[in-house]
Design an enzyme around this catalytic site. Structure first.
Site, mmCIF file in Angstrom:
data_model
loop_
_atom_site.group_PDB
_atom_site.id
_atom_site.type_symbol
_atom_site.label_atom_id
_atom_site.label_comp_id
_atom_site.label_asym_id
_atom_site.label_seq_id
_atom_site.Cartn_x
_atom_site.Cartn_y
_atom_site.Cartn_z
ATOM 1 N N LYS A 22 -10.091 -0.959 10.584
ATOM 2 C CA LYS A 22 -10.188 -2.115 9.696
ATOM 3 C C LYS A 22 -10.546 -3.387 10.454
ATOM 4 O O LYS A 22 -10.736 -4.436 9.836
ATOM 5 C CB LYS A 22 -8.885 -2.294 8.921
ATOM 6 C CG LYS A 22 -8.645 -1.194 7.886
ATOM 7 C CD LYS A 22 -7.438 -1.488 7.032
ATOM 8 C CE LYS A 22 -7.091 -0.308 6.124
ATOM 9 N NZ LYS A 22 -8.071 -0.084 5.055
ATOM 10 N N CYS A 45 -4.711 2.502 -3.760
ATOM 11 C CA CYS A 45 -3.462 2.960 -3.127
ATOM 12 C C CYS A 45 -2.347 1.926 -3.303
ATOM 13 O O CYS A 45 -1.536 1.693 -2.393
ATOM 14 C CB CYS A 45 -3.673 3.267 -1.646
ATOM 15 S SG CYS A 45 -4.811 4.631 -1.339
ATOM 16 N N GLN A 97 -4.415 -5.430 6.733
ATOM 17 C CA GLN A 97 -5.402 -6.345 6.161
ATOM 18 C C GLN A 97 -5.399 -7.720 6.819
ATOM 19 O O GLN A 97 -6.295 -8.533 6.560
ATOM 20 C CB GLN A 97 -5.160 -6.506 4.655
ATOM 21 C CG GLN A 97 -5.389 -5.250 3.836
ATOM 22 C CD GLN A 97 -6.819 -4.761 3.880
ATOM 23 O OE1 GLN A 97 -7.748 -5.526 4.117
ATOM 24 N NE2 GLN A 97 -7.011 -3.478 3.662
ATOM 25 N N ASP A 122 3.264 -4.480 7.529
ATOM 26 C CA ASP A 122 1.964 -3.820 7.399
ATOM 27 C C ASP A 122 0.897 -4.897 7.561
ATOM 28 O O ASP A 122 0.670 -5.703 6.665
ATOM 29 C CB ASP A 122 1.862 -3.139 6.033
ATOM 30 C CG ASP A 122 0.492 -2.500 5.779
ATOM 31 O OD1 ASP A 122 -0.403 -2.649 6.634
ATOM 32 O OD2 ASP A 122 0.325 -1.873 4.719
ATOM 33 N N HIS A 149 0.866 -1.175 0.000
ATOM 34 C CA HIS A 149 0.000 0.000 0.000
ATOM 35 C C HIS A 149 0.904 1.226 0.000
ATOM 36 O O HIS A 149 2.022 1.204 0.521
ATOM 37 C CB HIS A 149 -0.864 -0.048 1.272
ATOM 38 C CG HIS A 149 -1.951 0.970 1.327
ATOM 39 N ND1 HIS A 149 -1.713 2.292 1.657
ATOM 40 C CD2 HIS A 149 -3.294 0.859 1.142
ATOM 41 C CE1 HIS A 149 -2.862 2.950 1.664
ATOM 42 N NE2 HIS A 149 -3.835 2.107 1.344
#
Length: 408
Positions: A223, A363, A200, A197, A120
């Site tokens: 999220k 993104c 997700q 990261d 991202h």
């Protein structure tokens, strides 16, 4: 089978109960269950004082709730200590904290920063900045068309010059789980550190930062059904302890003189200013809610819904799914194109049928360019979605080209 999952989780979500929308933009932000809404409301109704500051009963209660939330996050990530949990606004701020505080102070000309091509922008732009300002080189770890990283590509990308790797746990475009454990091990052998990261991944699968051996890991509360404006940076204590503050001001100090300051101990030296106490308490409620369901049930429901969606979408000859052919490798994320129709038009048609999907580059422009597409439409599934949501999506997708004037 999808019919085996009879629990209607939408009953826990006020917006989903009251709205006719089939909400399939969960990779962007998830809906909030009633328990999270009530938790944030309760914080301001019962504990509204400035955490970490007031030495009166209400202030201490606010502090207790804030630190209880931190401990809940620690347990959720299986971190060793609560001081390794830094509250931020979101994943973007968490990664920027690591970039400014660690990256700018530890990297130099001749070093290499390795970034996954599936990153991202929030896990790319900060490292571009670090490379510019330190003279380090930015390299990319390239993936296959299905989103996988081969052992050969990993071995080739990681060298003795690799001093930092920024790796996505689950891509917001392709949806597959990346081999972060393998990458971390090899980067550590090269003498570097890794930031993961996990924006997700934490809503969908169990994450253990100690087993993973991540040096830093970032995610956003919104999220995983928590309020917007609360995020987390996990960092190993020895690294955080050696890093200077990212922001300076109130509450992140031990003492201040006219000439300088002595900064507070972890984690508070990275939490300048009035903190988001209500958001942290809401994040705790979201994690408690996830734990009450359990990741095995969440993964089973989402994989079943994804398999059903892919089965229906493959019946549409002009629709092309990005990534793996295996539903279990998508983790609820289905990016696709339709021949001759712009993704923005697809999203608009879906909106007219009360189906919420995302269109654009998500993104992740370098990844889409790498895959040979400019923009896509994304349907992203959560455990609270239903077979009816998927059917409404796929029935509308069958009509898209006809609605755009094609003779189908």
């Amino acid at each position: 089978m999808i019919d085996d999952y009879t629990i209607n989780y939408k009953e826990d979500f006020p917006l989903l109960k009251e709205s006719p929308v089939a909400y399939l933009d969960n990779a962007a932000t998830m809906q909030r269950p009633q328990v999270v809404l009530e938790a944030e409301k309760t914080f301001y109704e019962k504990y509204n004082a400035n955490p970490l500051r007031g030495l009166y009963e209400l202030g201490m209660e606010a502090t207790d709730r804030y630190e209880e939330a931190r401990e809940t996050v620690r347990a959720f990530l299986h971190a060793a200590k609560s001081c390794e949990i830094i509250f931020t606004r979101n994943t973007t701020e968490s990664i920027n904290l690591a970039a400014y505080s660690y990256g700018l102070n530890n990297l130099k000309a001749g070093d290499e920063i390795l970034v996954g091509i599936d990153s991202h922008h929030s896990n790319l732009l900060p490292w571009q900045m670090v490379a510019r300002q330190t003279g380090a080189s930015l390299k990319f770890l390239e993936c296959e068309n299905d989103g996988s990283f081969t052992e050969e590509s990993i071995d080739k990308a990681i060298t003795k010059k690799t001093k930092l790797a920024a790796i996505t746990h689950i891509s917001n475009v392709i949806g597959r789980v990346n081999p972060v454990d393998q990458i971390i091990k090899k980067v550590h052998e090269a003498g570097g550190i890794v930031i993961v990261d996990a924006a997700q991944s934490v809503p969908h699968i169990s994450v253990d930062v100690q087993v993973m051996d991540a040096d830093f890991l970032a995610f956003s509360g919104h999220k995983l059904m928590a309020p917007m404006g609360i995020g987390v940076l996990y960092g190993k204590e020895r690294l955080l302890d050696a890093m200077p503050p990212f922001l300076t001001g109130g509450e992140m100090i031990d003492s201040v003189t006219r000439e300088g300051a002595v900064f507070a101990q972890l984690p508070h030296k990275f939490e300048a200013g009035t903190v988001n106490g209500g958001g942290a308490w809401g994040l705790k409620a979201a994690i408690d809610y996830i734990n009450s369901i359990g990741f095995p049930a969440i993964e089973a429901k989402e994989n079943a819904l994804t398999a059903f969606a892919m089965e229906e979408m493959k019946k549409i000859p002009y629709l092309h799914i990005i990534g793996s052919e295996k539903p279990e490798e998508h983790n609820g994320i289905l990016n696709f194109t339709i021949d001759g129709v712009h993704p923005h038009d697809i999203a608009s048609i879906m909106d007219g049928a009360k189906v919420a999907v995302r269109s654009g580059h998500h993104c992740a422009q370098p990844l889409l360019e790498h895959l040979g597409v400019l923009v896509t439409t994304r349907a992203s599934i959560s455990f609270y979605n239903t077979k009816e949501d998927i059917l409404r999506l796929t029935e509308q997708l069958k009509k898209v080209r006809r609605l755009m004037g094609y003779d189908e």
